[in-house]
Design a protein around this motif. Structure first.
Motif, mmCIF file in Angstrom:
data_model
loop_
_atom_site.group_PDB
_atom_site.id
_atom_site.type_symbol
_atom_site.label_atom_id
_atom_site.label_comp_id
_atom_site.label_asym_id
_atom_site.label_seq_id
_atom_site.Cartn_x
_atom_site.Cartn_y
_atom_site.Cartn_z
ATOM 1 N N GLY B 108 0.829 -1.197 0.000
ATOM 2 C CA GLY B 108 0.000 0.000 0.000
ATOM 3 C C GLY B 108 0.867 1.252 0.000
ATOM 4 O O GLY B 108 0.625 2.195 -0.755
ATOM 5 N N ALA B 109 1.881 1.258 0.825
ATOM 6 C CA ALA B 109 2.779 2.413 0.882
ATOM 7 C C ALA B 109 3.495 2.601 -0.454
ATOM 8 O O ALA B 109 3.649 3.719 -0.940
ATOM 9 N N LEU B 110 3.887 1.491 -1.058
ATOM 10 C CA LEU B 110 4.574 1.581 -2.345
ATOM 11 C C LEU B 110 3.657 2.122 -3.429
ATOM 12 O O LEU B 110 4.094 2.837 -4.330
ATOM 13 N N GLU B 111 2.388 1.769 -3.322
ATOM 14 C CA GLU B 111 1.411 2.293 -4.266
ATOM 15 C C GLU B 111 1.385 3.823 -4.183
ATOM 16 O O GLU B 111 1.326 4.517 -5.201
ATOM 17 N N ALA B 112 1.455 4.324 -2.971
ATOM 18 C CA ALA B 112 1.408 5.776 -2.781
ATOM 19 C C ALA B 112 2.649 6.466 -3.344
ATOM 20 O O ALA B 112 2.568 7.588 -3.842
ATOM 21 N N VAL B 113 3.782 5.826 -3.267
ATOM 22 C CA VAL B 113 5.010 6.490 -3.734
ATOM 23 C C VAL B 113 5.300 6.208 -5.203
ATOM 24 O O VAL B 113 6.249 6.755 -5.765
ATOM 25 N N ARG B 114 4.500 5.374 -5.825
ATOM 26 C CA ARG B 114 4.734 5.063 -7.233
ATOM 27 C C ARG B 114 4.706 6.343 -8.059
ATOM 28 O O ARG B 114 3.884 7.227 -7.835
ATOM 29 N N ASN B 115 5.623 6.433 -8.981
ATOM 30 C CA ASN B 115 5.732 7.606 -9.842
ATOM 31 C C ASN B 115 6.150 8.864 -9.075
ATOM 32 O O ASN B 115 5.988 9.969 -9.566
ATOM 33 N N THR B 116 6.677 8.684 -7.902
ATOM 34 C CA THR B 116 7.307 9.802 -7.212
ATOM 35 C C THR B 116 8.778 9.422 -7.089
ATOM 36 O O THR B 116 9.177 8.335 -7.500
ATOM 37 N N GLU B 117 9.556 10.313 -6.510
ATOM 38 C CA GLU B 117 10.958 9.955 -6.349
ATOM 39 C C GLU B 117 11.207 9.284 -4.993
ATOM 40 O O GLU B 117 12.340 8.990 -4.638
ATOM 41 N N TYR B 118 10.149 9.051 -4.269
ATOM 42 C CA TYR B 118 10.285 8.408 -2.963
ATOM 43 C C TYR B 118 10.466 6.911 -3.083
ATOM 44 O O TYR B 118 10.034 6.292 -4.046
ATOM 45 N N GLU B 119 11.104 6.350 -2.054
ATOM 46 C CA GLU B 119 11.163 4.907 -1.931
ATOM 47 C C GLU B 119 10.813 4.534 -0.499
ATOM 48 O O GLU B 119 10.802 5.388 0.385
ATOM 49 N N VAL B 120 10.539 3.264 -0.322
ATOM 50 C CA VAL B 120 10.175 2.766 1.000
ATOM 51 C C VAL B 120 11.303 1.903 1.539
ATOM 52 O O VAL B 120 11.788 1.014 0.845
ATOM 53 N N VAL B 121 11.736 2.192 2.746
ATOM 54 C CA VAL B 121 12.747 1.334 3.368
ATOM 55 C C VAL B 121 12.162 0.752 4.659
ATOM 56 O O VAL B 121 11.405 1.418 5.355
ATOM 57 N N VAL B 122 12.486 -0.492 4.904
ATOM 58 C CA VAL B 122 11.858 -1.198 6.019
ATOM 59 C C VAL B 122 12.777 -1.305 7.221
ATOM 60 O O VAL B 122 13.988 -1.362 7.095
ATOM 61 N N HIS B 123 12.181 -1.322 8.365
ATOM 62 C CA HIS B 123 12.956 -1.418 9.601
ATOM 63 C C HIS B 123 12.197 -2.228 10.652
ATOM 64 O O HIS B 123 11.441 -1.678 11.438
ATOM 65 N N PRO B 124 12.419 -3.545 10.632
ATOM 66 C CA PRO B 124 11.806 -4.359 11.679
ATOM 67 C C PRO B 124 12.546 -4.078 12.981
ATOM 68 O O PRO B 124 13.730 -3.722 12.953
ATOM 69 N N CYS B 125 11.858 -4.210 14.086
ATOM 70 C CA CYS B 125 12.548 -4.023 15.357
ATOM 71 C C CYS B 125 11.891 -4.861 16.429
ATOM 72 O O CYS B 125 10.842 -5.460 16.207
ATOM 73 N N ASP B 126 12.515 -4.905 17.554
ATOM 74 C CA ASP B 126 12.025 -5.728 18.656
ATOM 75 C C ASP B 126 11.704 -4.816 19.829
ATOM 76 O O ASP B 126 12.590 -4.298 20.488
ATOM 77 N N ARG B 127 10.417 -4.612 20.071
ATOM 78 C CA ARG B 127 10.020 -3.642 21.083
ATOM 79 C C ARG B 127 10.387 -4.068 22.496
ATOM 80 O O ARG B 127 10.278 -3.278 23.432
ATOM 81 N N MET B 128 10.824 -5.300 22.635
ATOM 82 C CA MET B 128 11.220 -5.762 23.963
ATOM 83 C C MET B 128 12.682 -5.416 24.256
ATOM 84 O O MET B 128 13.103 -5.469 25.409
ATOM 85 N N LYS B 129 13.423 -5.086 23.243
ATOM 86 C CA LYS B 129 14.826 -4.757 23.490
ATOM 87 C C LYS B 129 14.932 -3.348 24.063
ATOM 88 O O LYS B 129 14.247 -2.427 23.591
ATOM 89 N N PRO B 130 15.774 -3.171 25.047
ATOM 90 C CA PRO B 130 15.829 -1.872 25.736
ATOM 91 C C PRO B 130 16.227 -0.721 24.808
ATOM 92 O O PRO B 130 15.773 0.400 24.997
ATOM 93 N N ASP B 131 17.045 -0.987 23.810
ATOM 94 C CA ASP B 131 17.469 0.125 22.953
ATOM 95 C C ASP B 131 16.659 0.201 21.670
ATOM 96 O O ASP B 131 17.105 0.764 20.681
ATOM 97 N N PHE B 132 15.457 -0.342 21.709
ATOM 98 C CA PHE B 132 14.640 -0.385 20.503
ATOM 99 C C PHE B 132 14.325 1.024 19.979
ATOM 100 O O PHE B 132 14.455 1.311 18.786
ATOM 101 N N ILE B 133 13.990 1.930 20.881
ATOM 102 C CA ILE B 133 13.681 3.289 20.439
ATOM 103 C C ILE B 133 14.929 3.997 19.927
ATOM 104 O O ILE B 133 14.899 4.665 18.897
ATOM 105 N N ALA B 134 16.019 3.797 20.621
ATOM 106 C CA ALA B 134 17.279 4.394 20.168
ATOM 107 C C ALA B 134 17.635 3.865 18.782
ATOM 108 O O ALA B 134 18.142 4.603 17.932
ATOM 109 N N GLY B 135 17.349 2.599 18.548
ATOM 110 C CA GLY B 135 17.643 2.004 17.250
ATOM 111 C C GLY B 135 16.833 2.647 16.140
ATOM 112 O O GLY B 135 17.350 2.960 15.073
#
Lengths: 363, 363
Positions: B108-135
């Motif tokens: 869905g996000a890619l659909e929105a950026v299609r034909n724009t110069e934007y790209e989508v980059v992904v960032h999975p994370c683990d909310r249980m890790k203490p430095d998750f927000i810092a990451g």
DNA sequence: CTGAAAGCGCTTACAG
DNA sequence: CTGAAAGCGCTTACAG
């Protein structure tokens, strides 16, 4: 003293006409110029440290590194990318209906780029659209990608890889057979996996085993069928063509294939569907025909997707190390110098996950 | 004449000491300088055309646009990003086990950026890790992201959004209730969806309906339960607490919840599990207890993941417009000016997908 | 409405 | 081993 003053300069809140020549500008991260000034060297020398050039005196290097660490300086990937005429981005290109496969491969690639300045950008596409290759090419050229990882089945498309070479973009194919330079592919050993299935079913006593193949054009379909056929032959089990039906890696095609195979006389005592989706279709047919799994029919799938353990009974299937494939593929792009050699087949093997969908045939 | 010479200059193969001052350099794409030179204007004026500045005379604009079109010029997002001090990247941040959800939202996000110069980059994370927000913060700062889309459940984390604001990074939360500025969220109407389930089961004649809830801290769990409770109350159906058990959105917790509910006397005639995974667990329990679905027990899930249609019998469940949520979220980042207003709840509604897992109670 | 200068944060030649 | 200059492709002030 001087040290702490600089530190303060970095952290102090944004001021109006902040003094430029000392410390680090407020409200923003340090740049190469800040580090150069604070270490009393030229920015070129800082650049050499960043890029691990050997042409820096150890004492100088250590002094600069200390300043870098102190300010938590991280080079701007965008600026480096512009100067290098190449972005620190790796593309993931796919046309694949299996979400779990995509996410696993993606997370493998992300694992490889962790703690680097690279990021992963995704590009789904539709290989049936006439401008699909042009679309990928626009994508890699516009973003000046470092390289792309091609997921099956588009990883088999030579027109695509030619376009990528023309666009000066590295690529790694996730695939099943050696159809390119070793540095450009990661092979999943499907033959081995499928041989495991054959050996398992034969060892349970099955001698009449149905097989639902993947779509004709797919390399995976060819490899899996060949591996299965070989393994059966090696154990002296007959594998007449009536036992082999063509599928499309979809649930519906699994239903169709299952119906065909279970209409045979005598019925096969086991069916190997070459992916989980199709195997789930066979479950449905068995259910409709009143055949108990595994009492009347043993079933094996391939993928170990989320479906496999949730079906009733839970399904025996093949697990591919997809995450590891993604990691290896990304590493080949990140470290092209190490990618050559003969490491074409991954050191990781798929394996059979035995659950509750198989048992010896009734007789 | 002049025109065709320039064209040739663009397309001719790479030569050694290529003449710089005329045409476009060989072997590479046109730049803003090429366009400026060929249109006989300053690059600043070309820049104005690119950025759709109104301060360009129409005739000038048209002339420049013609040159741009002729050479297929596309501005370099990396260079623009550097100059703007902000990348043309949107991040997708998640900590979610459901692959289908991730892929759908991403597309869905890619659909929105299609034909724009934007790209989508992904960032999975683990909310249980203490430095998750810092990451996450390191991620957005290093890449100078334009904004991030936060998937549930981390979309509920205010510490995270505070960190993002501090990092000067826009964000949009995919969530269930108004817990932020409308411009910063996209709401999926889970209450409505869940009310549909309640109405459906009641209309079939069920009066004793078990409910397996999500994990206590999750907003989705709260919203869904509240919506279900309300709908049942509105129809005058009792909903005692013994019929509500806590789950964790996992298969195993669905098994546990199903066991608890089906041990009740009298047994519920229907169970609504608040996601598909848990509903699959209830299937397993029913199977073990020898209860027919839907003969002895009706079951409804939530998600309409790949599992739902593959279970036996195929499962009635709620389909959320996840792809659309992703598109809307990305659009709020791309067009912040249009993101305000009162468009907090999406115009898209979830709906019940009726399959074979429900029927009127035995009596 | 248009442009010359300086700059974003980094690098590649080129000197020394 | 180190640095001053020019440049990657674009933009933001600032003039006119």
């Amino acid at each position: 003293m001087t040290r702490s003053r600089k530190k303060v300069a970095l952290n102090r809140p944004a001021a109006k006409g902040a003094s430029k020549p000392a410390g680090v500008k407020p409200g923003r991260n340090a740049t190469i110029n800040d580090i150069a000034r604070l270490a009393s060297v030229s920015k070129k020398t800082v650049s050499r440290v960043i890029n691990q050039s050997p042409l820096v005196q150890e004492a100088t290097r250590a002094r600069i590194q200390a300043v870098i660490d102190k300010f938590g300086y991280v080079p701007d990937p965008q600026a480096r990318g512009l100067a290098f005429r190449r972005a620190f981005l790796i593309g993931l290109v796919y046309d694949n209906p299996n979400a779990q496969y995509i996410v696993n491969l993606m997370e493998g690639a992300l694992e490889a780029v962790r703690n680097t300045e690279y990021e992963v950008v995704v590009h789904p596409c539709d290989r049936m659209k006439p401008d699909f290759i042009a679309g990928v090419r626009r994508f890699v050229e516009r973003q000046k990608l470092r390289g792309v990882i091609l997921m099956p089945p588009i990883s088999e498309n030579d027109d695509l890889t030619h376009a990528l070479m023309a666009a000066d973009c590295a690529y790694v194919r996730i695939t099943y057979a050696q159809l390119d330079d070793p540095a450009r592919m990661v092979i999943s050993n499907d033959r081995l996996a499928v041989a495991e299935v054959a050996n398992y079913l034969v060892s349970l006593g099955h001698r009449r085993i149905g097989y639902i193949a993947g779509p004709p054009g797919f390399r995976s379909a060819i490899e899996r069928l060949a591996g299965f056929r070989e393994a059966l032959a090696a154990r002296g089990v007959a594998f007449p063509s009536e036992l082999i039906v063509e599928g499309g890696y979809t649930y519906e095609s699994g239903v169709a294939g299952g119906e065909k195979l279970l209409a045979l006389d005598p019925r096969p005592t086991a069916i190997f569907a070459s992916n989980d989706e199709m195997a789930a279709g066979v479950y449905r047919v068995a259910n409709k025909l009143g055949l108990a799994i595994p009492g009347d029919l043993s079933i094996v799938g391939f993928d170990d997707g989320p479906l496999a353990a949730r079906l009733l009974p839970s399904m025996t299937t093949i697990r591919l190390p997809i995450r590891e494939l993604g990691r290896l593929a990304a590493n080949k792009i990140l470290h092209p110098e190490a990618a050559g050699g003969h490491a074409m087949v991954t050191p990781l093997e798929p394996h059979l996950v035995i659950r509750d969908s198989c048992q010896p045939p009734a007789r």
